[in-house]
Design a protein around this motif. Structure first.
Motif, PDB file in Angstrom:
ATOM      1  N   PRO A 301      75.878  93.416  46.189  1.00 20.99           N
ATOM      2  CA  PRO A 301      76.210  94.810  45.594  1.00 20.99           C
ATOM      3  C   PRO A 301      76.699  94.906  44.343  1.00 20.99           C
ATOM      4  O   PRO A 301      76.457  95.878  43.790  1.00 20.99           O
ATOM      5  CB  PRO A 301      77.459  95.390  46.742  1.00 20.99           C
ATOM      6  N   MET A 302      77.308  93.909  43.831  1.00 22.57           N
ATOM      7  CA  MET A 302      77.996  93.720  42.357  1.00 22.57           C
ATOM      8  C   MET A 302      76.533  93.843  41.784  1.00 22.57           C
ATOM      9  O   MET A 302      76.627  94.221  40.542  1.00 22.57           O
ATOM     10  CB  MET A 302      78.764  92.870  42.005  1.00 22.57           C
ATOM     11  N   LEU A 303      75.731  93.062  41.943  1.00 15.27           N
ATOM     12  CA  LEU A 303      74.247  92.845  41.252  1.00 15.27           C
ATOM     13  C   LEU A 303      73.832  94.018  41.065  1.00 15.27           C
ATOM     14  O   LEU A 303      73.461  94.355  39.918  1.00 15.27           O
ATOM     15  CB  LEU A 303      73.446  91.745  41.920  1.00 15.27           C
ATOM     16  N   TRP A 304      73.732  94.732  41.964  1.00 14.57           N
ATOM     17  CA  TRP A 304      72.917  96.067  41.904  1.00 14.57           C
ATOM     18  C   TRP A 304      73.583  97.109  41.034  1.00 14.57           C
ATOM     19  O   TRP A 304      73.141  97.713  40.118  1.00 14.57           O
ATOM     20  CB  TRP A 304      73.203  96.708  43.436  1.00 14.57           C
ATOM     21  N   LEU A 305      75.162  96.862  40.954  1.00 16.87           N
ATOM     22  CA  LEU A 305      75.883  97.882  40.218  1.00 16.87           C
ATOM     23  C   LEU A 305      75.876  97.528  38.792  1.00 16.87           C
ATOM     24  O   LEU A 305      75.540  98.035  37.629  1.00 16.87           O
ATOM     25  CB  LEU A 305      77.367  97.766  40.566  1.00 16.87           C
ATOM     26  N   MET A 306      75.778  96.177  38.534  1.00 16.66           N
ATOM     27  CA  MET A 306      75.744  95.496  37.132  1.00 16.66           C
ATOM     28  C   MET A 306      74.317  95.805  36.655  1.00 16.66           C
ATOM     29  O   MET A 306      74.206  96.123  35.297  1.00 16.66           O
ATOM     30  CB  MET A 306      76.089  94.141  37.104  1.00 16.66           C
ATOM     31  N   MET A 307      73.382  95.699  37.142  1.00 19.19           N
ATOM     32  CA  MET A 307      72.049  95.956  36.652  1.00 19.19           C
ATOM     33  C   MET A 307      71.655  97.656  36.342  1.00 19.19           C
ATOM     34  O   MET A 307      71.144  97.764  35.291  1.00 19.19           O
ATOM     35  CB  MET A 307      71.091  95.672  38.108  1.00 19.19           C
ATOM     36  N   HIS A 308      72.374  98.321  37.130  1.00 23.76           N
ATOM     37  CA  HIS A 308      72.310  99.686  36.794  1.00 23.76           C
ATOM     38  C   HIS A 308      73.239 100.045  35.438  1.00 23.76           C
ATOM     39  O   HIS A 308      72.744 100.652  34.612  1.00 23.76           O
ATOM     40  CB  HIS A 308      72.781 100.545  37.959  1.00 23.76           C
ATOM     41  N   ILE A 309      74.384  99.439  35.375  1.00 26.91           N
ATOM     42  CA  ILE A 309      75.145  99.577  34.260  1.00 26.91           C
ATOM     43  C   ILE A 309      74.747  99.030  32.970  1.00 26.91           C
ATOM     44  O   ILE A 309      74.547  99.714  32.043  1.00 26.91           O
ATOM     45  CB  ILE A 309      76.639  98.883  34.426  1.00 26.91           C
ATOM     46  N   MET A 310      74.113  97.851  33.008  1.00 25.78           N
ATOM     47  CA  MET A 310      73.309  97.306  32.017  1.00 25.78           C
ATOM     48  C   MET A 310      72.077  97.886  31.484  1.00 25.78           C
ATOM     49  O   MET A 310      71.865  98.120  30.265  1.00 25.78           O
ATOM     50  CB  MET A 310      73.004  95.748  32.168  1.00 25.78           C
ATOM     51  N   TRP A 311      71.369  98.537  32.450  1.00 21.73           N
ATOM     52  CA  TRP A 311      70.109  99.389  31.852  1.00 21.73           C
ATOM     53  C   TRP A 311      70.497 100.693  31.283  1.00 21.73           C
ATOM     54  O   TRP A 311      69.871 101.207  30.315  1.00 21.73           O
ATOM     55  CB  TRP A 311      69.335  99.428  33.269  1.00 21.73           C
ATOM     56  N   GLN A 312      71.446 101.306  32.230  1.00 18.72           N
ATOM     57  CA  GLN A 312      71.790 102.784  31.519  1.00 18.72           C
ATOM     58  C   GLN A 312      72.779 102.836  30.429  1.00 18.72           C
ATOM     59  O   GLN A 312      72.487 103.708  29.484  1.00 18.72           O
ATOM     60  CB  GLN A 312      72.438 103.630  32.871  1.00 18.72           C
ATOM     61  N   VAL A 313      73.755 101.876  30.424  1.00 19.68           N
ATOM     62  CA  VAL A 313      74.485 101.985  29.434  1.00 19.68           C
ATOM     63  C   VAL A 313      74.193 101.112  28.038  1.00 19.68           C
ATOM     64  O   VAL A 313      74.246 101.813  27.107  1.00 19.68           O
ATOM     65  CB  VAL A 313      75.861 101.611  29.997  1.00 19.68           C
ATOM     66  N   PHE A 314      73.590 100.050  28.214  1.00 16.62           N
ATOM     67  CA  PHE A 314      73.091  99.133  27.123  1.00 16.62           C
ATOM     68  C   PHE A 314      71.680  98.884  26.961  1.00 16.62           C
ATOM     69  O   PHE A 314      71.326  98.384  26.248  1.00 16.62           O
ATOM     70  CB  PHE A 314      73.798  97.660  27.413  1.00 16.62           C
ATOM     71  N   ASP A 315      71.113  99.708  27.867  1.00 16.38           N
ATOM     72  CA  ASP A 315      69.487  99.794  27.775  1.00 16.38           C
ATOM     73  C   ASP A 315      69.110  98.141  27.802  1.00 16.38           C
ATOM     74  O   ASP A 315      68.009  97.863  27.217  1.00 16.38           O
ATOM     75  CB  ASP A 315      68.848 100.321  26.473  1.00 16.38           C
ATOM     76  N   TYR A 316      69.777  97.389  28.884  1.00 14.34           N
ATOM     77  CA  TYR A 316      69.269  96.070  28.890  1.00 14.34           C
ATOM     78  C   TYR A 316      68.849  95.778  30.442  1.00 14.34           C
ATOM     79  O   TYR A 316      69.674  95.915  31.219  1.00 14.34           O
ATOM     80  CB  TYR A 316      70.589  94.983  28.300  1.00 14.34           C
ATOM     81  N   PRO A 317      67.499  95.287  30.461  1.00 15.48           N
ATOM     82  CA  PRO A 317      67.292  94.855  31.738  1.00 15.48           C
ATOM     83  C   PRO A 317      67.629  93.619  32.129  1.00 15.48           C
ATOM     84  O   PRO A 317      67.334  92.613  31.532  1.00 15.48           O
ATOM     85  CB  PRO A 317      65.689  94.932  31.847  1.00 15.48           C
ATOM     86  N   LEU A 318      68.481  93.609  33.172  1.00 14.02           N
ATOM     87  CA  LEU A 318      69.328  92.206  33.663  1.00 14.02           C
ATOM     88  C   LEU A 318      68.088  91.294  34.292  1.00 14.02           C
ATOM     89  O   LEU A 318      67.634  91.822  35.078  1.00 14.02           O
ATOM     90  CB  LEU A 318      70.380  92.529  34.523  1.00 14.02           C
ATOM     91  N   LYS A 319      68.175  90.258  33.891  1.00 21.75           N
ATOM     92  CA  LYS A 319      67.268  89.096  34.724  1.00 21.75           C
ATOM     93  C   LYS A 319      67.991  87.839  34.873  1.00 21.75           C
ATOM     94  O   LYS A 319      68.872  87.575  34.349  1.00 21.75           O
ATOM     95  CB  LYS A 319      65.885  89.052  33.448  1.00 21.75           C
TER      96      LYS A 319
END
Length: 364
Positions: A301-319
């Motif tokens: 669940p934390m991975l899901w949350l951080m993926m969304h934060i990184m994409w929406q706030v920093f425009d960075y796709p977490l890989k």
């Protein structure tokens, strides 16, 4: 070591900091596989380490409970109450929170997950949807073990319990052999409980034979030979793609680490290696191990949350990679620490206080 003789550390094993250190390394292995390299075997090894350690500790507690109270419904109720208070509140809080925000629905097997049948759901679905609960199959397998093992230990003498543990290992081997003979081995087959019985059986046998496993000379020989055999098996994976052959290799990868892990747990619990105890019992490792249940529970669940934060706030796709490991593991550990302090530990204390009060009424 005679089977009828109980380990001196049986009831206190879960308080040994070195065992928490083993849990810490296990959760780090899970993090590495899920966040950095999905092909790494560290995650599988970590899960089976958790299974062995769980069976080792649970068997010790059940033997002590049986010796003190015999087989009574009160003893059985006491065991399940402790397990439920330790594991269920955080688990259900997480699952229901994910359901509340729509990440897990009835169509995604919500009722299976609530009933600790996640392994059945994922095995039948032939996929990992919903992926935020993909890791819960191991918790389901463990609870299914809890449904049966207390009845065995509380009803039987130590020798019979040890034979039952050996039988559990034999059942797992039979299922692997069946896959090989039938030539049937989809990736999801190991999600079924019988394929994990070897780890649980090994954990139970570790409790009864800790004195043998902790002997220095035998430990060095076995611990040196089996990892080498494991490494040899790893090299073969790339050379042949036939399904029956892959069954054999996967079987070797599953079964070979069991004895070295059992030896490590036995040595750590016995306290016969001061150096090992200092390493595994280091405060940061011990603390991480203490909160490892929360780390395991919350990391997807934390991975899901951080993926969304990184994409929406920093425009960075977490890989996958070191960045994902750092970005997800740190908040997971922090959240798990909060969960331990404000939810898990207070609930455990409340349960312990209630049990003491109930015992005081009985003896009054």
């Amino acid at each position: 070591m005679t089977i009828g003789r109980r380990n001196g550390w049986g009831m206190e094993a879960d308080r040994i900091r070195g065992l928490d250190g083993i849990r810490a390394f296990a959760i780090l292995g899970v993090f590495y596989t899920h966040f950095v390299d999905e092909n790494s075997l560290l995650g599988d090894l970590a899960v089976r380490t958790f299974f062995i350690l769980s069976a080792f500790l649970i068997t010790g507690k059940l033997v002590a409970l049986r010796d003190a109270e015999g087989f009574t419904f009160a003893a059985l109720r006491s065991f399940y109450a402790r397990r439920a208070l330790r594991l269920l509140p955080t688990y259900y809080a997480m699952v229901l929170a994910l359901a509340a925000i729509g990440l897990v629905t009835i169509r995604d097997g919500l009722f299976y997950h609530l009933a600790f049948l996640s392994n059945v759901w994922f095995a039948m679905a032939m996929n990992w949807n919903p992926w935020v609960l993909a890791h819960t199959w191991t918790l389901s397998v463990e609870w299914q073990f809890y449904l049966i093992w207390p009845l065995v230990v509380l009803n039987c003498a130590n020798r019979s319990v040890a034979l039952a543990a050996a039988g559990a290992i034999a059942i797992a081997l039979a299922f692997w052999l069946g896959c090989y003979v039938a030539g049937y081995y989809p990736d999801n087959v190991v999600l079924w409980s019988p394929f994990s019985l070897d780890a649980f059986g090994m954990g139970a046998l570790t409790f009864f034979y800790s004195g043998v496993l902790a002997r220095t000379l035998r430990t060095r020989l076995i611990a040196a030979l089996l990892p080498a055999a494991l490494w040899s098996a790893l090299q073969l994976v790339e050379t042949d793609g036939r399904p029956p052959f892959l069954v054999v290799v996967d079987f070797l990868l599953q079964i070979l680490p069991l004895l070295p892990m059992a030896i490590l747990i036995a040595i750590t619990a016995s306290g016969t290696s001061p150096i090992l105890n200092r390493i595994l019992g280091a405060r940061p490792l011990a603390y991480l191990g203490r909160i490892s249940y929360g780390c395991y529970l919350y990391h997807f669940p934390m991975l899901w949350l951080m993926m969304h934060i990184m994409w929406q706030v920093f425009d960075y796709p977490l890989k996958r990679g070191i960045i994902e490991l750092v970005v997800v593991a740190i908040p997971t550990i922090a959240f798990s620490a909060l969960s331990w302090k404000f939810m898990e530990r207070p609930i455990q204390k409340w349960g312990a206080d209630r049990q003491k009060a109930a015992q005081a009424k009985i003896t009054a």
